[in-house]
Design a protein around this motif. Sequence first.
Motif, PDB file in Angstrom:
ATOM      1  N   GLU A 237       0.839  -1.206   0.000  1.00 49.28           N
ATOM      2  CA  GLU A 237       0.000   0.000   0.000  1.00 49.28           C
ATOM      3  C   GLU A 237       0.872   1.255   0.000  1.00 49.28           C
ATOM      4  O   GLU A 237       0.564   2.239  -0.673  1.00 49.28           O
TER       5      GLU A 237
ATOM      6  N   ASP B  17       2.211   1.652  -3.514  1.00 48.66           N
ATOM      7  CA  ASP B  17       1.163   2.006  -4.478  1.00 48.66           C
ATOM      8  C   ASP B  17       0.549   3.380  -4.237  1.00 48.66           C
ATOM      9  O   ASP B  17       0.254   4.107  -5.183  1.00 48.66           O
ATOM     10  N   LYS B  18       0.340   3.725  -2.953  1.00 47.38           N
ATOM     11  CA  LYS B  18      -0.460   4.923  -2.659  1.00 47.38           C
ATOM     12  C   LYS B  18       0.259   5.988  -1.853  1.00 47.38           C
ATOM     13  O   LYS B  18      -0.231   7.100  -1.736  1.00 47.38           O
TER      14      LYS B  18
END
Length: 198
Positions: A28, A31-32
Motif C-alpha cells: 500500500e 502504491d499509494k
Amino acid sequence: MQPEQSPARPVGRGAKVRAAVHAATLAELVDKGYAALTVENVAQRAGVHKTTVYRRWKDRETLLADALAEHMAADIPVPDTGAVEDDLRALARSIVQTFTSPSGRAVLAAMFTGAAHLPEIAAARRRVFADRLARAEPVVTRAVERGELPRGVDPAEVLKTLAAPIYLRLLVTADPVDETTADHAVRVTLAAARAGAL
C-alpha cells in the motif's frame, strides 16, 4: 460490466497474519504513499478483517512503524570476502540496490518525509539503523585483524562514512544513485580510514 472481485482468501493466525499484514502495508505504501495509507486497505489487501489488524496494532502509525522496522531489519548478508574493499563494496551496493527499488524508495519516503515526524517512526528508524551498523561492524573488525585498516579505527564511523554519500544523494540532492556511487563511497571511506580520520 466489471468482473466481480472475489474476496481475499482468509489468512491463518499468528506469524502468517503478521507477515501478510506487513507485506500489505508495504505494498500500500508503494502504491499509494503514506498520506493515503489506511488500515482498511491494508486489511483488505492482506485478506484479514480490519479488527484483526487493530488487535495487533493500535493505529496506522504503529502498524507502519512495525512494518518498516521489520522490512529494514530483514537479514542483510554481511560479506566476508577476505578483503575489506570487496566487503565494503558489497555493503554499499546493497544499500544502493535496496533503496533504489520501488519498495525501498517508498520506505525512505515514509521514514524521512511523510511519516518522519511521528515518534514511532523516528524510534523505528533509530532501531533499524543501529541494528544495521551493529551487524555490519564485523566487516571492519576483520579488516583491522588482517592489517588492512589501522588499529583504533571506529567500525561505526567507517560504516557511517560509507553510507553517508549514498543517503545524501537519496534524501537530499536527488542525484543519480548507482553502483558508481557505491564504489566511490568505498574509495573515500577507505582513504579516510587508512589516513586515521575514522
